[in-house]
Design a protein around this motif. Structure first.
Motif, PDB file in Angstrom:
ATOM      1  N   LEU A   7     -11.344  12.319 -30.686  1.00 12.98           N
ATOM      2  CA  LEU A   7     -11.059  11.025 -30.358  1.00 12.98           C
ATOM      3  C   LEU A   7     -11.858  10.044 -30.814  1.00 12.98           C
ATOM      4  N   VAL A   8     -13.341   9.893 -30.749  1.00 21.45           N
ATOM      5  CA  VAL A   8     -14.143   9.342 -31.436  1.00 21.45           C
ATOM      6  C   VAL A   8     -13.897   8.905 -32.760  1.00 21.45           C
ATOM      7  N   PHE A  12     -13.075   5.380 -34.546  1.00 19.91           N
ATOM      8  CA  PHE A  12     -13.576   4.779 -35.851  1.00 19.91           C
ATOM      9  C   PHE A  12     -12.630   4.575 -36.580  1.00 19.91           C
ATOM     10  N   LEU A  13     -11.515   5.437 -36.918  1.00 20.13           N
ATOM     11  CA  LEU A  13     -10.523   5.045 -37.924  1.00 20.13           C
ATOM     12  C   LEU A  13      -9.844   3.989 -37.485  1.00 20.13           C
ATOM     13  N   ILE A  14      -9.341   3.747 -36.389  1.00 23.99           N
ATOM     14  CA  ILE A  14      -8.565   2.703 -35.874  1.00 23.99           C
ATOM     15  C   ILE A  14      -9.439   1.430 -36.243  1.00 23.99           C
ATOM     16  N   SER A  15     -10.712   1.424 -35.712  1.00 25.14           N
ATOM     17  CA  SER A  15     -11.547   0.098 -35.947  1.00 25.14           C
ATOM     18  C   SER A  15     -11.770  -0.170 -37.644  1.00 25.14           C
ATOM     19  N   ILE A  16     -11.841   0.826 -38.336  1.00 29.69           N
ATOM     20  CA  ILE A  16     -12.159   0.520 -39.723  1.00 29.69           C
ATOM     21  C   ILE A  16     -10.727   0.125 -40.478  1.00 29.69           C
ATOM     22  N   VAL A  17      -9.585   0.705 -40.256  1.00 25.36           N
ATOM     23  CA  VAL A  17      -8.490   0.246 -40.926  1.00 25.36           C
ATOM     24  C   VAL A  17      -7.612  -0.926 -40.150  1.00 25.36           C
ATOM     25  N   SER A  18      -7.894  -1.191 -38.990  1.00 25.55           N
ATOM     26  CA  SER A  18      -6.958  -2.020 -38.330  1.00 25.55           C
ATOM     27  C   SER A  18      -6.988  -3.537 -38.945  1.00 25.55           C
ATOM     28  N   GLY A  19      -8.325  -3.985 -39.211  1.00 25.91           N
ATOM     29  CA  GLY A  19      -8.421  -5.374 -39.664  1.00 25.91           C
ATOM     30  C   GLY A  19      -7.809  -5.490 -41.242  1.00 25.91           C
ATOM     31  N   PRO A  20      -8.122  -4.718 -42.216  1.00 26.36           N
ATOM     32  CA  PRO A  20      -7.487  -4.605 -43.415  1.00 26.36           C
ATOM     33  C   PRO A  20      -5.956  -4.493 -43.488  1.00 26.36           C
ATOM     34  N   LEU A  41       4.687  -9.222 -34.653  1.00 19.81           N
ATOM     35  CA  LEU A  41       4.196  -8.326 -33.618  1.00 19.81           C
ATOM     36  C   LEU A  41       3.564  -7.125 -34.158  1.00 19.81           C
ATOM     37  N   ILE A  42       3.772  -6.728 -35.466  1.00 21.07           N
ATOM     38  CA  ILE A  42       3.364  -5.509 -35.864  1.00 21.07           C
ATOM     39  C   ILE A  42       1.639  -5.854 -36.113  1.00 21.07           C
ATOM     40  N   GLN A  43       1.597  -6.931 -36.959  1.00 18.73           N
ATOM     41  CA  GLN A  43       0.411  -7.415 -36.952  1.00 18.73           C
ATOM     42  C   GLN A  43      -0.617  -7.636 -35.659  1.00 18.73           C
ATOM     43  N   GLY A  44       0.060  -8.325 -34.594  1.00 17.94           N
ATOM     44  CA  GLY A  44      -0.485  -8.543 -33.305  1.00 17.94           C
ATOM     45  C   GLY A  44      -1.104  -7.070 -32.742  1.00 17.94           C
ATOM     46  N   VAL A  45      -0.259  -6.025 -32.955  1.00 20.59           N
ATOM     47  CA  VAL A  45      -0.727  -4.730 -32.465  1.00 20.59           C
ATOM     48  C   VAL A  45      -2.005  -4.316 -33.136  1.00 20.59           C
ATOM     49  N   PHE A  46      -2.031  -4.468 -34.561  1.00 20.59           N
ATOM     50  CA  PHE A  46      -3.333  -4.100 -35.132  1.00 20.59           C
ATOM     51  C   PHE A  46      -4.278  -5.066 -34.867  1.00 20.59           C
ATOM     52  N   ILE A  47      -4.174  -6.413 -34.695  1.00 23.90           N
ATOM     53  CA  ILE A  47      -5.364  -7.064 -34.416  1.00 23.90           C
ATOM     54  C   ILE A  47      -5.839  -6.982 -32.870  1.00 23.90           C
ATOM     55  N   PHE A  48      -4.847  -6.709 -32.095  1.00 24.06           N
ATOM     56  CA  PHE A  48      -5.327  -6.262 -30.670  1.00 24.06           C
ATOM     57  C   PHE A  48      -6.128  -4.958 -30.571  1.00 24.06           C
ATOM     58  N   LEU A  49      -5.654  -3.924 -31.238  1.00 26.07           N
ATOM     59  CA  LEU A  49      -6.501  -2.583 -31.393  1.00 26.07           C
ATOM     60  C   LEU A  49      -8.031  -2.926 -32.225  1.00 26.07           C
ATOM     61  N   GLY A  50      -7.742  -3.699 -33.237  1.00 25.65           N
ATOM     62  CA  GLY A  50      -9.170  -3.913 -33.907  1.00 25.65           C
ATOM     63  C   GLY A  50     -10.089  -4.688 -33.034  1.00 25.65           C
ATOM     64  N   VAL A  51      -9.653  -5.875 -32.123  1.00 26.88           N
ATOM     65  CA  VAL A  51     -10.565  -6.553 -31.314  1.00 26.88           C
ATOM     66  C   VAL A  51     -10.877  -5.734 -30.137  1.00 26.88           C
ATOM     67  N   ALA A  52     -10.070  -4.871 -29.736  1.00 27.29           N
ATOM     68  CA  ALA A  52     -10.448  -4.301 -28.364  1.00 27.29           C
ATOM     69  C   ALA A  52     -11.468  -3.139 -28.823  1.00 27.29           C
ATOM     70  N   ILE A  53     -11.119  -2.188 -29.777  1.00 29.48           N
ATOM     71  CA  ILE A  53     -12.074  -1.209 -30.093  1.00 29.48           C
ATOM     72  C   ILE A  53     -13.148  -1.981 -30.940  1.00 29.48           C
ATOM     73  N   HIS A  68     -22.498  -0.507 -33.729  1.00 27.23           N
ATOM     74  CA  HIS A  68     -22.565  -2.131 -33.748  1.00 27.23           C
ATOM     75  C   HIS A  68     -22.007  -2.585 -35.043  1.00 27.23           C
ATOM     76  N   LEU A  69     -22.354  -2.190 -36.015  1.00 23.61           N
ATOM     77  CA  LEU A  69     -22.121  -2.660 -37.138  1.00 23.61           C
ATOM     78  C   LEU A  69     -20.686  -2.562 -37.547  1.00 23.61           C
ATOM     79  N   LEU A  70     -20.174  -1.456 -37.169  1.00 24.57           N
ATOM     80  CA  LEU A  70     -18.728  -1.023 -37.389  1.00 24.57           C
ATOM     81  C   LEU A  70     -17.737  -2.073 -36.377  1.00 24.57           C
ATOM     82  N   GLY A  71     -18.186  -2.154 -35.561  1.00 27.35           N
ATOM     83  CA  GLY A  71     -17.661  -3.287 -34.405  1.00 27.35           C
ATOM     84  C   GLY A  71     -17.465  -4.387 -34.905  1.00 27.35           C
TER      85      GLY A  71
END
Length: 117
Positions: A7-8, A12-20, A41-53, A68-71
């Motif tokens: 899960l961790v 980590f993978l979601i937070s790394i790849v969602s922005g790019p 809509l698809i971009q909004g999902v990735f933005i939401f995941l990136g900002v939340a995580i 913290h740097l990853l966030g």
């Protein structure tokens, strides 16, 4: 314990790849309103995941500095994804630090033939 580690790793993978991915989606040019809606809509999902995580990684005081740097990376990349989609002409640093690209005047600053009165 293995499922917690998985899960961790997924977080980590979601937070790394969602922005790019959001930045890449913002570069796609579409003509149809329906295609633009689906793209956003698809971009909004990735933005939401990136900002939340990314926000969770950045604000949790019990995590190490790498998290913290990853966030921070996730939040910055999500910001660029939003800016490229909705505000493509807005450049924050060029408003703060104006510069001339080739060292010459553009004529609008009072120097040169275009700026003389």
């Amino acid at each position: 314990m293995e499922s917690l580690a998985a899960l961790v790793a997924v977080l980590f993978l979601i937070s790394i790849v969602s922005g790019p991915i959001a930045i890449g989606i913002a570069r796609i040019q579409v003509q149809s309103i329906l295609a633009r809606l689906i793209k956003r809509l698809i971009q909004g999902v990735f933005i939401f995941l990136g900002v939340a995580i990314g926000g969770i990684w950045l604000t949790n005081p019990d995590l190490p500095m790498a998290a913290h740097l990853l966030g921070l990376f996730s939040l910055v990349m999500s910001y660029y994804g939003i800016r490229n989609e909705y505000f493509p002409k807005f450049k924050l640093l060029s408003y703060i630090f104006p510069s001339r690209s080739n060292g010459r005047s553009n004529g609008n600053d009072g120097h040169g033939p275009g700026g003389q009165h």
